[in-house]
Design an enzyme around this catalytic site. Structure first.
Site, PDB file in Angstrom:
ATOM      1  N   CYS A 148       8.589  14.755  14.038  1.00 32.21           N
ATOM      2  CA  CYS A 148       7.607  14.468  12.934  1.00 32.21           C
ATOM      3  C   CYS A 148       6.566  13.452  13.673  1.00 32.21           C
ATOM      4  O   CYS A 148       6.574  12.031  13.394  1.00 32.21           O
ATOM      5  CB  CYS A 148       8.505  13.543  11.977  1.00 32.21           C
ATOM      6  SG  CYS A 148       7.358  13.235  10.587  1.00 32.21           S
ATOM      7  N   GLU A 149       5.934  13.994  14.892  1.00 38.13           N
ATOM      8  CA  GLU A 149       4.678  13.132  15.257  1.00 38.13           C
ATOM      9  C   GLU A 149       3.917  14.277  16.016  1.00 38.13           C
ATOM     10  O   GLU A 149       4.121  15.773  15.801  1.00 38.13           O
ATOM     11  CB  GLU A 149       5.368  12.605  16.576  1.00 38.13           C
ATOM     12  CG  GLU A 149       6.445  11.688  16.319  1.00 38.13           C
ATOM     13  CD  GLU A 149       6.003  10.231  15.952  1.00 38.13           C
ATOM     14  OE1 GLU A 149       4.841  10.053  15.920  1.00 38.13           O
ATOM     15  OE2 GLU A 149       6.934   9.493  15.562  1.00 38.13           O
TER      16      GLU A 149
END
Length: 420
Positions: free
Chosen positions: A338-339
């Site tokens: 989640c980046e």
């Protein structure tokens, strides 16, 4: 990994079959490639009195260490756990060198107790070592000489100025004072090297510098030239010619021996050079989607399992194992963290579909070893292909591994009330 028609094989085994058997994401290593790299290094240094000390930090799996032991290398370590794993893999302590950086002195003391050779890289550590052991325990000095080179001068100068490793050339006088004060036995000189500065010109100047320093010490058994040898990630990459390096080193070494009358042994600490090309991170395409002008291939891995592209901007070739003859198109291969999480940006690949297996090449060094459990995801399994057989050498993490060392304490309601 070689292509045969629409198949990619390692030692005759279809890589897709390995992935089906062990699942993805999966690190796969080819033992034949490691053997080839060790042999190439030995050929390039033929005629020299030398030892290879494999840099364990590149890939520290016990089975890889056992393979290196079987190939006759020594071991370069940077932590006490690496030392312990080396001994567990069969290395004798006198085959292991310990090169710590910015550690508490108790770690050096523990390494001495384990019987390995100690490499000291700061004046502080040298003084503590002298006070603790005097002349009882031999050791090595790790130097960071400022080597000026015209080739890539700005990058070389920057590297020297920001590097935290080794005793600077300007501190050598103080180092000699401490050595004399505590009667420290200096049996080796080590030059800190790096892929940033490792090219023929810089290396040859480094050789001259180190041999010059070595002449100031009367009891040397070895000179350690470190590692830092890069491998090609793409065809146009410029890397050092190891045979050219060997020829230049032999000439300088012969002159040094003539001047000093001492046949000291030469040590080398290759890590990436020996294992990088052996490794592949195999992943599966979960999602293929467009976002404006860019098409993304989202895979079942992320920078938590191969951080080099995001951390260093490193290039890793990506191969579509499932559809190698598909019509080429431009894709950005991304991870599931989640980046922002790119493996490859705007890369020309054969048509890639959801479910396709991809292999990310040159993942043998600093791949698994820099992996984490970020996003609470499991670290991959590792497989070594050796003697025509794919063998599991590390199991995939499980949920139990994630929570094994966590302690879930009871939260008293009174504390929440007080906070409110």
């Amino acid at each position: 990994m070689k292509r045969f028609g629409n198949r990619f094989e390692i030692q005759g085994i279809n890589v897709q079959e390995i992935c089906c058997r062990y699942g993805t994401p999966l690190y796969v290593y080819d033992a034949d490639t490691i053997c080839r790299q060790v042999e190439t290094f030995r050929e390039a240094m033929h005629g020299l009195n030398f030892q290879i000390k494999y840099a364990a930090k590149a890939l520290t799996n016990l089975s890889i260490l056992k393979l290196m032991k079987a190939l006759g290398t020594g071991l370069d370590t940077v932590s006490v756990p690496e030392i312990r794993m080396g001994i567990e893999a069969g290395f004798c302590p006198n085959q292991i060198v310990f090169t710590p950086n910015c550690v508490d002195f108790s770690e050096i003391e523990e390494a001495v107790e384990l019987g390995v050779f100690i490499n000291l890289e700061s004046l502080s550590s040298l003084e503590k070592f002298g006070k603790r052991y005097g002349g009882e325990v031999p050791c090595c000095l790790r130097l960071n000489p400022f080597i000026v080179a015209e080739d890539n001068r700005e990058k070389v100068d920057w590297w020297h100025q920001q590097s935290k490793f080794g005793i600077a050339d300007a501190q050598l006088g103080e180092a000699r004072r401490l050595i004399a004060k505590y009667s420290v036995q200096i049996k080796g000189i080590h030059i800190h090297s790096s892929s940033v500065i490792m090219n023929p010109e810089v290396f040859c100047k480094g050789v001259e510098t180190v041999f010059g320093v070595a002449e100031q010490f009367d009891e040397l058994d070895f000179i350690d030239f470190g590692g830092g040898l890069k491998v090609k990630h793409r065809e146009e990459d410029k890397v050092i010619d190891i045979y050219e390096l060997g020829r230049g080193l032999k000439s300088a070494y012969v002159d040094f021996v003539k001047r000093c009358g001492r046949d000291v042994q030469l040590w080398f600490e290759p890590g990436r050079y020996l294992v990088s090309e052996s490794g592949f991170l195999c992943v599966r395409a979960n999602v293929v989607k467009s976002n404006g002008s860019r098409t993304f291939v989202g895979v079942d891995s992320g920078f938590n399992q191969l951080i080099r592209p995001m951390f260093y901007g490193a290039y890793h070739e990506v191969v579509n194992l499932s559809n190698p003859d598909g019509k080429p198109s431009s894709y950005t291969v991304v991870g599931n963290v989640c980046e922002i999480d790119n493996f490859a940006v705007d890369r020309r690949l054969p048509q890639t579909r959801e479910g396709d297996l991809l292999a990310i090449k040159n993942a043998g060094s600093y791949g698994y070893m820099m992996a984490s459990n970020y996003n609470s995801r499991y670290r991959p399994a590792e497989v070594l292909v050796i003697d025509g057989e794919a063998r599991l050498i590390r199991r995939r993490d499980t949920y139990e591994d994630l929570v094994r060392n966590q302690l879930a304490i009871d939260i008293p309601q009174e504390a929440l009330m007080n906070d409110a």
